[in-house]
Design a protein around this motif. Structure first.
Motif, PDB file in Angstrom:
ATOM      1  N   ASP A 138      -7.654  68.133   0.057  1.00  0.00           N
ATOM      2  CA  ASP A 138      -7.181  69.107   1.159  1.00  0.00           C
ATOM      3  C   ASP A 138      -7.801  68.675   2.723  1.00  0.00           C
ATOM      4  O   ASP A 138      -6.766  68.547   3.543  1.00  0.00           O
ATOM      5  CB  ASP A 138      -7.546  70.569   0.801  1.00  0.00           C
ATOM      6  CG  ASP A 138      -6.409  71.220   0.154  1.00  0.00           C
ATOM      7  OD1 ASP A 138      -5.145  71.016   0.256  1.00  0.00           O
ATOM      8  OD2 ASP A 138      -6.558  71.959  -0.888  1.00  0.00           O
ATOM      9  N   ILE A 139      -8.733  68.564   2.691  1.00  0.00           N
ATOM     10  CA  ILE A 139      -9.525  67.851   3.997  1.00  0.00           C
ATOM     11  C   ILE A 139      -8.980  66.577   4.471  1.00  0.00           C
ATOM     12  O   ILE A 139      -8.830  66.310   5.624  1.00  0.00           O
ATOM     13  CB  ILE A 139     -11.069  67.965   3.651  1.00  0.00           C
ATOM     14  CG1 ILE A 139     -11.628  69.344   3.479  1.00  0.00           C
ATOM     15  CG2 ILE A 139     -11.719  67.270   5.096  1.00  0.00           C
ATOM     16  CD1 ILE A 139     -13.183  69.456   3.275  1.00  0.00           C
ATOM     17  N   GLN A 140      -8.744  65.667   3.532  1.00  0.00           N
ATOM     18  CA  GLN A 140      -8.220  64.403   3.815  1.00  0.00           C
ATOM     19  C   GLN A 140      -6.865  64.357   4.379  1.00  0.00           C
ATOM     20  O   GLN A 140      -6.341  63.819   5.326  1.00  0.00           O
ATOM     21  CB  GLN A 140      -8.266  63.433   2.626  1.00  0.00           C
ATOM     22  CG  GLN A 140      -7.814  62.061   2.884  1.00  0.00           C
ATOM     23  CD  GLN A 140      -8.048  61.208   1.319  1.00  0.00           C
ATOM     24  OE1 GLN A 140      -7.585  61.331   0.548  1.00  0.00           O
ATOM     25  NE2 GLN A 140      -8.669  60.042   1.906  1.00  0.00           N
ATOM     26  N   LEU A 141      -5.900  65.172   3.564  1.00  0.00           N
ATOM     27  CA  LEU A 141      -4.697  65.282   4.418  1.00  0.00           C
ATOM     28  C   LEU A 141      -4.695  65.977   5.686  1.00  0.00           C
ATOM     29  O   LEU A 141      -3.937  65.434   6.678  1.00  0.00           O
ATOM     30  CB  LEU A 141      -3.824  66.448   3.583  1.00  0.00           C
ATOM     31  CG  LEU A 141      -3.313  65.995   1.937  1.00  0.00           C
ATOM     32  CD1 LEU A 141      -2.623  66.963   1.270  1.00  0.00           C
ATOM     33  CD2 LEU A 141      -2.327  64.790   2.238  1.00  0.00           C
ATOM     34  N   LEU A 142      -5.499  66.861   6.303  1.00  0.00           N
ATOM     35  CA  LEU A 142      -5.529  67.305   7.534  1.00  0.00           C
ATOM     36  C   LEU A 142      -6.254  66.377   8.481  1.00  0.00           C
ATOM     37  O   LEU A 142      -5.661  66.119   9.479  1.00  0.00           O
ATOM     38  CB  LEU A 142      -6.515  68.643   7.598  1.00  0.00           C
ATOM     39  CG  LEU A 142      -6.090  69.663   7.351  1.00  0.00           C
ATOM     40  CD1 LEU A 142      -7.052  71.046   7.014  1.00  0.00           C
ATOM     41  CD2 LEU A 142      -5.087  70.396   8.393  1.00  0.00           C
ATOM     42  N   ASP A 143      -7.220  65.641   7.755  1.00  0.00           N
ATOM     43  CA  ASP A 143      -7.902  64.477   8.756  1.00  0.00           C
ATOM     44  C   ASP A 143      -6.583  63.374   9.097  1.00  0.00           C
ATOM     45  O   ASP A 143      -6.430  62.847  10.127  1.00  0.00           O
ATOM     46  CB  ASP A 143      -8.855  63.971   7.893  1.00  0.00           C
ATOM     47  CG  ASP A 143      -9.550  62.746   8.759  1.00  0.00           C
ATOM     48  OD1 ASP A 143     -10.088  62.993   9.648  1.00  0.00           O
ATOM     49  OD2 ASP A 143      -9.452  61.623   8.329  1.00  0.00           O
ATOM     50  N   GLN A 144      -6.044  63.000   7.770  1.00  0.00           N
ATOM     51  CA  GLN A 144      -4.859  61.974   8.077  1.00  0.00           C
ATOM     52  C   GLN A 144      -3.739  62.421   9.074  1.00  0.00           C
ATOM     53  O   GLN A 144      -2.898  61.560   9.333  1.00  0.00           O
ATOM     54  CB  GLN A 144      -4.230  61.522   6.792  1.00  0.00           C
ATOM     55  CG  GLN A 144      -5.147  60.787   5.946  1.00  0.00           C
ATOM     56  CD  GLN A 144      -4.569  60.824   4.354  1.00  0.00           C
ATOM     57  OE1 GLN A 144      -3.658  61.369   4.126  1.00  0.00           O
ATOM     58  NE2 GLN A 144      -5.251  60.057   3.657  1.00  0.00           N
TER      59      GLN A 144
END
Length: 217
Positions: free
Chosen positions: A174-180
């Motif tokens: 989830d965190i990675q999708l926001l960062d991307q």
């Protein structure tokens, strides 16, 4: 990974539920109070709010007295009928990955939404949020996350009385999708007390995010 037809049929059926507190939340509890307590930290009387995947307007209706404007978006028109009639509220029927407009909002909400979309769709939603969020605005995302790994639910739910299909991503994904999607998380919040997190393999979190300073417009 997600069967979109199952999700479509599920929400078409839930939109027929008369009680707006049960239509998308499925049970009576006080989670909405914790949701509003969090949102209230980021709004004021001049705030313009975008409530994406608003369902039957539980959050929209609670926020209406405290902000200047709310745009509430859902792909089920019957859900939107539960939003109170107010000059502050504008409702829009739209599939979320395709909702994009030139307006700028101070706060964008995605509460219990992205677990029904695949990664590509979530990135589209986040990218659109990036363009609709004011430069100093806040994106708040809340949903259940997988604790140890991704969790797919695909079974009949006795509690809901429906076949339930949903994707709880591992929290790091989830965190990675926001960062991307050119957001950075300012706060990861364990939003509910233990009594509202009864499952061993999933847990509710809220993510408060802002536009990355290095991101393009």
């Amino acid at each position: 990974m997600l069967d979109k037809e199952k999700i479509k049929v599920f929400f078409e059926r839930r939109a027929q539920v008369e009680d707006p507190n049960l239509a998308t939340h499925f049970k009576d509890d006080d989670t909405i109070d914790f949701d509003i307590e969090l949102i209230n930290k980021y709004i004021n009387e001049s705030s313009k709010v975008l409530d994406l995947g608003c369902g039957p307007g539980r959050i929209t209706n609670r926020l209406e007295p405290h902000v200047s404007y709310i745009k509430s978006v859902d792909n089920q028109e019957k859900f939107l009928e539960h939003c109170i009639q107010s000059p502050k509220i504008k409702t829009v029927v739209s599939d979320l990955p395709y909702f994009l407009e030139p307006s700028k909002f101070d706060v964008i909400l995605l509460f219990g939404v992205v677990t029904y979309f695949n990664d590509e769709e979530v990135q589209k939603i986040y990218k659109n949020c990036y363009h609709m969020l004011a430069d100093e605005g806040i994106l708040i995302v809340k949903h259940a996350c997988g604790i140890n790994d991704d969790v797919i639910i695909d079974k009949y739910s006795e509690q809901i009385g429906e076949w339930y299909h949903v994707f709880y991503r591992h929290i790091e994904n989830d965190i990675q999708l926001l960062d991307q999607s050119d957001f950075y998380i300012t706060n990861k919040i364990d939003i509910y007390p233990e009594r509202l997190n009864p499952w061993e393999n999933t847990h509710y979190y809220a993510f408060v995010a802002k536009k990355s300073f290095s991101a393009g417009s």
